[in-house]
Design a protein around this motif. Structure first.
Motif, PDB file in Angstrom:
ATOM      1  N   PHE A  69       0.844  -1.200   0.000  1.00  0.00           N
ATOM      2  CA  PHE A  69       0.000   0.000   0.000  1.00  0.00           C
ATOM      3  C   PHE A  69       0.880   1.252   0.000  1.00  0.00           C
ATOM      4  CE2 PHE A  69      -3.031  -2.748   2.697  1.00  0.00           C
ATOM      5  CZ  PHE A  69      -3.469  -3.416   1.562  1.00  0.00           C
ATOM      6  N   GLY A  70       1.708   1.385  -1.012  1.00  0.00           N
ATOM      7  CA  GLY A  70       2.680   2.478  -1.048  1.00  0.00           C
ATOM      8  C   GLY A  70       2.074   3.860  -1.060  1.00  0.00           C
ATOM      9  N   TRP A  71       0.817   3.965  -1.484  1.00  0.00           N
ATOM     10  CA  TRP A  71       0.188   5.283  -1.539  1.00  0.00           C
ATOM     11  C   TRP A  71       0.003   5.916  -0.166  1.00  0.00           C
ATOM     12  CZ3 TRP A  71      -2.479   0.755  -2.977  1.00  0.00           C
ATOM     13  CH2 TRP A  71      -3.430   0.309  -2.037  1.00  0.00           C
ATOM     14  N   ASN A  72       0.076   5.085   0.909  1.00  0.00           N
ATOM     15  CA  ASN A  72      -0.128   5.685   2.233  1.00  0.00           C
ATOM     16  C   ASN A  72       1.026   6.593   2.640  1.00  0.00           C
ATOM     17  OD1 ASN A  72       1.907   3.940   3.222  1.00  0.00           O
ATOM     18  ND2 ASN A  72       0.401   2.413   3.862  1.00  0.00           N
ATOM     19  N   LEU A  73       2.144   6.567   1.898  1.00  0.00           N
ATOM     20  CA  LEU A  73       3.201   7.538   2.145  1.00  0.00           C
ATOM     21  C   LEU A  73       2.732   8.951   1.808  1.00  0.00           C
ATOM     22  CD1 LEU A  73       6.251   5.604   0.652  1.00  0.00           C
ATOM     23  CD2 LEU A  73       5.828   6.075   3.073  1.00  0.00           C
ATOM     24  N   ILE A  74       1.707   9.048   0.957  1.00  0.00           N
ATOM     25  CA  ILE A  74       1.128  10.346   0.586  1.00  0.00           C
ATOM     26  C   ILE A  74      -0.130  10.633   1.387  1.00  0.00           C
ATOM     27  CG2 ILE A  74       0.103  11.685  -1.294  1.00  0.00           C
ATOM     28  CD1 ILE A  74       1.912  10.164  -3.223  1.00  0.00           C
ATOM     29  N   THR A  75      -1.015   9.646   1.498  1.00  0.00           N
ATOM     30  CA  THR A  75      -2.315   9.883   2.135  1.00  0.00           C
ATOM     31  C   THR A  75      -2.220  10.051   3.646  1.00  0.00           C
ATOM     32  OG1 THR A  75      -2.718   7.494   2.294  1.00  0.00           O
ATOM     33  CG2 THR A  75      -3.518   8.618   0.320  1.00  0.00           C
ATOM     34  N   ALA A  76      -1.209   9.441   4.278  1.00  0.00           N
ATOM     35  CA  ALA A  76      -1.136   9.462   5.747  1.00  0.00           C
ATOM     36  C   ALA A  76      -1.093  10.878   6.300  1.00  0.00           C
ATOM     37  CB  ALA A  76       0.088   8.679   6.218  1.00  0.00           C
ATOM     38  N   GLY A  77      -0.423  11.782   5.596  1.00  0.00           N
ATOM     39  CA  GLY A  77      -0.285  13.142   6.098  1.00  0.00           C
ATOM     40  C   GLY A  77      -1.568  13.926   6.133  1.00  0.00           C
ATOM     41  N   TYR A  78      -2.599  13.477   5.428  1.00  0.00           N
ATOM     42  CA  TYR A  78      -3.867  14.205   5.366  1.00  0.00           C
ATOM     43  C   TYR A  78      -4.972  13.514   6.168  1.00  0.00           C
ATOM     44  CZ  TYR A  78      -1.190  16.010   1.456  1.00  0.00           C
ATOM     45  OH  TYR A  78      -0.191  16.534   0.689  1.00  0.00           O
ATOM     46  N   ILE A  79      -4.589  12.503   6.967  1.00  0.00           N
ATOM     47  CA  ILE A  79      -5.560  11.767   7.770  1.00  0.00           C
ATOM     48  C   ILE A  79      -5.317  12.043   9.245  1.00  0.00           C
ATOM     49  CG2 ILE A  79      -6.426   9.481   8.400  1.00  0.00           C
ATOM     50  CD1 ILE A  79      -7.112  10.343   5.554  1.00  0.00           C
ATOM     51  N   GLU A  80      -6.276  12.671   9.887  1.00  0.00           N
ATOM     52  CA  GLU A  80      -6.224  12.914  11.329  1.00  0.00           C
ATOM     53  C   GLU A  80      -7.189  11.950  12.014  1.00  0.00           C
ATOM     54  OE1 GLU A  80      -4.270  14.599  13.042  1.00  0.00           O
ATOM     55  OE2 GLU A  80      -3.362  16.073  11.683  1.00  0.00           O
ATOM     56  N   GLN A  81      -6.663  11.151  12.938  1.00  0.00           N
ATOM     57  CA  GLN A  81      -7.483  10.123  13.583  1.00  0.00           C
ATOM     58  C   GLN A  81      -8.212  10.625  14.821  1.00  0.00           C
ATOM     59  OE1 GLN A  81      -5.481   6.191  13.828  1.00  0.00           O
ATOM     60  NE2 GLN A  81      -3.773   7.144  12.739  1.00  0.00           N
ATOM     61  N   SER A  82      -7.806  11.768  15.366  1.00  0.00           N
ATOM     62  CA  SER A  82      -8.432  12.285  16.590  1.00  0.00           C
ATOM     63  C   SER A  82      -9.074  13.638  16.319  1.00  0.00           C
ATOM     64  CB  SER A  82      -7.392  12.416  17.704  1.00  0.00           C
ATOM     65  OG  SER A  82      -6.393  13.359  17.350  1.00  0.00           O
ATOM     66  N   VAL A  83     -10.023  13.997  17.187  1.00  0.00           N
ATOM     67  CA  VAL A  83     -10.715  15.280  17.044  1.00  0.00           C
ATOM     68  C   VAL A  83      -9.750  16.438  17.293  1.00  0.00           C
ATOM     69  CG1 VAL A  83     -12.550  16.746  17.963  1.00  0.00           C
ATOM     70  CG2 VAL A  83     -12.947  14.297  17.680  1.00  0.00           C
ATOM     71  N   HIS A  84      -8.963  16.337  18.378  1.00  0.00           N
ATOM     72  CA  HIS A  84      -8.031  17.436  18.659  1.00  0.00           C
ATOM     73  C   HIS A  84      -6.979  17.560  17.563  1.00  0.00           C
ATOM     74  CE1 HIS A  84      -5.837  13.984  20.433  1.00  0.00           C
ATOM     75  NE2 HIS A  84      -4.756  14.667  20.089  1.00  0.00           N
ATOM     76  N   GLY A  85      -6.627  16.435  16.939  1.00  0.00           N
ATOM     77  CA  GLY A  85      -5.656  16.478  15.856  1.00  0.00           C
ATOM     78  C   GLY A  85      -6.177  17.244  14.653  1.00  0.00           C
ATOM     79  N   VAL A  86      -7.415  16.980  14.265  1.00  0.00           N
ATOM     80  CA  VAL A  86      -7.971  17.663  13.093  1.00  0.00           C
ATOM     81  C   VAL A  86      -8.218  19.137  13.389  1.00  0.00           C
ATOM     82  CG1 VAL A  86     -10.423  17.202  13.560  1.00  0.00           C
ATOM     83  CG2 VAL A  86      -9.635  17.428  11.203  1.00  0.00           C
TER      84      VAL A  86
END
Length: 304
Positions: free
Chosen positions: A50-67
C-alpha cells in the motif's frame, strides 16, 4: 452584523480552505469507516503493498483534537506563507514535506523494529498533518524571524525549536510518543533542508536561502552553536558541496566568494516581503475589528 472576532478568522486563502476541507473530510471518513485507516494511514508493515499511504497518511487525522489543531494551523499559517511563496510553491512545499517526512518515518519505524524487535513499530497506524505544520513553522522563522509574539514575548524564530523541545519533553510522559515525535522532528528538518537548499526563487533563478540567519545552528541557543556548526557543515557539504565550486547548480558561490545579489540581498528581500505581508494582515484584522466595535455604538445612536 459581523462578530467582534471576525477579523481574526478572515483572509484565509482558497487553497488553504480547500486543504482544510480535505483534512476534515479525511477525519470524517476514518470515523465512519474505521477500516479505512488500514489503507490510508502509514502502517510500516503494509506500506510495501500500500505504497500510496506515504502520501495519504499526512492528510488523515485520527483524533478530534488532531484535526482541529491541524486545520487551524493550516489556515492561520497558510494565510501568512502563501502570499509570500505563491499558491503553486505553497502546495509544492506541502506535498514534498509530507511525502519525504512519511518516507523518513517509515524507515525509522523499520529501524526501531529491528533494534527492539517489538512489532508495535510495524503495525501502529501513523498519520497526521503535524509534520507539515512543523515545516510551516520553519517557513515562518525564515520570513519573519524577528517578529515578536505579544502573548508569549518570544521571537518567531524560536518557535520551531520550542515546539520540538516541548514535544521531546512530553514524549517522556506519553506512551505513544512514536506516533508523533518522529513526524515533528523530520517535518522540521526536511522543511529546513528544502527552504535552505532546494526552494527555487523565480525572481533570481537561485535555489535556497544560504544566509547566516537561516543556518541550522540558529535553531539552537548561542552557546551551543560552536558545537552544532561543525556537525551541520558535514550535511552542508553532502547536500550542496558541488555548488561551492560551480555556480551553475545552485548559484550561491563562485570560487568561494558570494555572487552579487545572491545570499544577503535575496534573504533580506524575502524577510521584507514576509514582514510586509504580516503587517498587511494585522492591519486588515485591526481595521475589521475596529469597524465591528463601532457598529454597536452606531446602532445604539440610531435607536436614540
Amino acid at each position: 452584523m459581523s462578530s467582534p472576532g471576525s477579523g481574526i478568522f478572515s483572509g484565509f486563502t482558497k487553497l488553504c480552505k480547500g486543504l482544510a476541507v480535505i483534512l476534515v473530510g479525511g477525519h470524517i471518513v476514518v470515523q465512519l469507516l474505521p477500516i479505512s485507516v488500514t489503507y490510508l494511514a502509514l502502517i510500516p508493515a503494509r506500506t510495501i503493498p500500500f505504497g500510496w499511504n506515504l502520501i495519504t497518511a499526512g492528510y488523515i487525522e485520527q483524533s478530534v483534537h488532531g484535526v482541529v489543531v491541524s486545520t487551524l494551523g493550516l489556515l492561520f499559517m497558510g494565510k501568512l506563507l502563501e502570499p509570500v511563496w505563491g499558491s503553486k510553491e505553497f502546495l509544492k512545499f506541502i506535498f514534498i514535506i509530507n511525502f519525504l517526512t512519511s518516507v523518513c518515518v517509515f524507515v525509522t519505524a523499520i529501524a526501531l523494529y529491528y533494534v527492539t524487535m517489538e512489532e508495535k513499530y510495524l503495525y501502529m497506524p501513523l498519520s497526521g498533518f503535524h509534520g507539515v505544520l512543523a515545516g510551516f513553522l520553519v517557513g515562518i522563522k525564515q520570513i519573519v524571524p524577528d517578529q515578536e509574539l505579544n502573548l508569549l514575548k518570544i521571537k518567531v524564530k524560536w518557535l520551531p525549536s520550542l515546539m520540538l523541545l516541548l514535544s521531546i519533553a512530553l514524549s517522556f510522559f506519553t506512551p505513544e510518543s512514536a506516533t508523533y515525535l518522529p513526524t515533528l522532528i523530520f517535518g522540521t528538518y526536511i522543511g529546513w533542508i528544502y527552504l535552505r537548499f532546494m526552494q527555487r526563487k523565480p525572481e533570481s533563478k537561485l535555489r535556497g536561502d544560504p544566509s547566516e540567519d537561516f543556518a541550522f545552528s540558529t535553531f539552537f541557543p548561542e552557546f551551543l552553536r560552536p558545537i552544532v556548526d561543525p556537525i551541520a557543515s558535514i550535511f552542508h557539504r553532502m547536500l550542496c558541496g558541488k555548488s561551492e565550486v560551480s555556480s551553475a547548480s545552485q548559484g550561491y558561490t563562485l570560487g568561494g566568494s558570494p555572487l552579487l545579489g545572491s545570499d544577503p540581498i535575496e534573504a533580506s528581500r524575502r524577510r521584507e516581503r514576509g514582514a510586509r505581508a504580516l503587517e498587511e494582515r494585522l492591519a486588515a484584522e485591526k481595521l475589521a475589528a475596529g469597524r465591528n466595535s463601532e457598529e454597536p455604538h452606531m446602532d445604539a445612536n440610531d435607536r436614540v
